[in-house]
Design a protein around this motif. Structure first.
Motif, short mmCIF file in Angstrom:
data_model
loop_
_atom_site.label_atom_id
_atom_site.label_comp_id
_atom_site.label_asym_id
_atom_site.label_seq_id
_atom_site.Cartn_x
_atom_site.Cartn_y
_atom_site.Cartn_z
N HIS A 3 -29.40 -42.16 -115.63
CA HIS A 3 -29.41 -40.67 -115.45
C HIS A 3 -28.78 -40.20 -114.11
CE1 HIS A 3 -33.15 -41.67 -117.88
NE2 HIS A 3 -32.86 -40.66 -118.33
N TYR A 4 -28.34 -40.83 -113.04
CA TYR A 4 -27.91 -40.19 -111.76
C TYR A 4 -26.29 -40.46 -111.46
CZ TYR A 4 -32.60 -38.63 -111.75
OH TYR A 4 -33.85 -38.07 -112.03
N PHE A 5 -25.86 -41.70 -112.20
CA PHE A 5 -24.80 -42.24 -111.62
C PHE A 5 -23.58 -41.15 -111.63
CE2 PHE A 5 -20.62 -44.12 -112.48
CZ PHE A 5 -20.46 -44.99 -111.41
N LEU A 6 -23.33 -40.50 -112.74
CA LEU A 6 -22.23 -39.68 -112.86
C LEU A 6 -22.36 -38.29 -111.82
CD1 LEU A 6 -21.48 -39.30 -116.55
CD2 LEU A 6 -20.19 -40.61 -114.81
N ASP A 7 -23.54 -38.10 -111.37
CA ASP A 7 -23.96 -36.97 -110.44
C ASP A 7 -23.67 -37.63 -108.98
OD1 ASP A 7 -25.07 -34.41 -109.66
OD2 ASP A 7 -26.65 -35.37 -108.94
N ALA A 8 -24.16 -38.69 -108.74
CA ALA A 8 -23.78 -39.58 -107.28
C ALA A 8 -22.20 -39.68 -107.16
CB ALA A 8 -24.70 -40.84 -107.21
N ARG A 9 -21.70 -40.09 -108.15
CA ARG A 9 -20.22 -40.49 -108.27
C ARG A 9 -19.46 -39.05 -107.85
NH1 ARG A 9 -16.53 -39.23 -111.99
NH2 ARG A 9 -14.58 -40.16 -111.95
N ALA A 10 -19.90 -37.89 -108.62
CA ALA A 10 -19.14 -36.51 -108.15
C ALA A 10 -19.46 -36.05 -106.73
CB ALA A 10 -19.81 -35.61 -109.35
N ARG A 11 -20.87 -36.34 -106.33
CA ARG A 11 -20.96 -35.85 -105.02
C ARG A 11 -20.38 -36.72 -103.89
NH1 ARG A 11 -26.83 -33.40 -104.71
NH2 ARG A 11 -27.01 -32.81 -106.77
N LEU A 12 -19.96 -37.97 -104.22
CA LEU A 12 -19.51 -38.92 -103.09
C LEU A 12 -17.63 -38.39 -103.04
CD1 LEU A 12 -20.96 -42.31 -103.93
CD2 LEU A 12 -21.26 -41.16 -101.69
N LEU A 13 -17.52 -38.24 -104.33
CA LEU A 13 -15.74 -37.70 -104.42
C LEU A 13 -15.73 -36.49 -103.60
CD1 LEU A 13 -15.07 -38.59 -107.97
CD2 LEU A 13 -14.06 -39.46 -106.08
N ASP A 14 -16.69 -35.68 -103.62
CA ASP A 14 -16.81 -34.24 -103.11
C ASP A 14 -16.80 -34.54 -101.62
OD1 ASP A 14 -16.87 -31.47 -102.83
OD2 ASP A 14 -19.08 -31.27 -102.59
N VAL A 15 -17.49 -35.51 -100.92
CA VAL A 15 -17.57 -35.84 -99.68
C VAL A 15 -16.13 -36.36 -99.22
CG1 VAL A 15 -18.58 -37.49 -97.89
CG2 VAL A 15 -20.02 -36.03 -99.53
N ALA A 16 -15.73 -37.42 -100.02
CA ALA A 16 -14.41 -37.93 -99.56
C ALA A 16 -13.34 -36.64 -99.78
CB ALA A 16 -14.16 -39.00 -100.72
N ALA A 17 -13.39 -35.93 -100.54
CA ALA A 17 -12.22 -34.74 -100.49
C ALA A 17 -12.32 -33.98 -99.16
CB ALA A 17 -12.49 -34.01 -101.83
N THR A 18 -13.72 -33.74 -98.89
CA THR A 18 -13.92 -33.06 -97.40
C THR A 18 -13.33 -33.70 -96.40
OG1 THR A 18 -15.78 -31.86 -98.55
CG2 THR A 18 -15.70 -31.97 -96.05
N LEU A 19 -13.55 -34.88 -96.32
CA LEU A 19 -13.36 -35.78 -95.05
C LEU A 19 -11.69 -35.89 -95.25
CD1 LEU A 19 -15.79 -38.76 -95.39
CD2 LEU A 19 -15.64 -36.95 -93.62
#
Length: 86
Positions: free
Chosen positions: A12-28
């Protein structure tokens, strides 16, 4: 209430978590490419992000609570509660 199985959580949550982690990585990435990247390392917000990433990579539990505490203000007994406007 019975907790979801780990596989159900992933389903249920893998793709959402993946997207959020990619967003954090992009910010960094943006932070590290900034013209004043060295100066931002002294910014307390960057330190909070780093501390939150440490919590995420740890084996401990209650990660959401720990990260919430990192970004929360300390209790101020002298804080004046806002008054409603009439």
């Amino acid at each position: 209430m019975k907790p979801l199985s780990a596989n159900t959580v992933l389903d249920h949550y893998f793709l959402d978590a993946r997207a959020r982690l990619l967003d954090v990585a992009a910010t960094l990435d943006r932070l590290s490419r900034g013209a004043d990247a060295a100066a931002t390392q002294a910014d307390p917000r960057v330190a909070k992000l780093a501390k939150a990433l440490e919590v995420l990579s740890s084996d401990g539990s209650n990660k959401a609570e720990q990260i919430q505490q990192i970004f929360s203000l300390e209790y101020d007994p002298g804080w004046n509660r806002p008054q409603p406007r009439f």
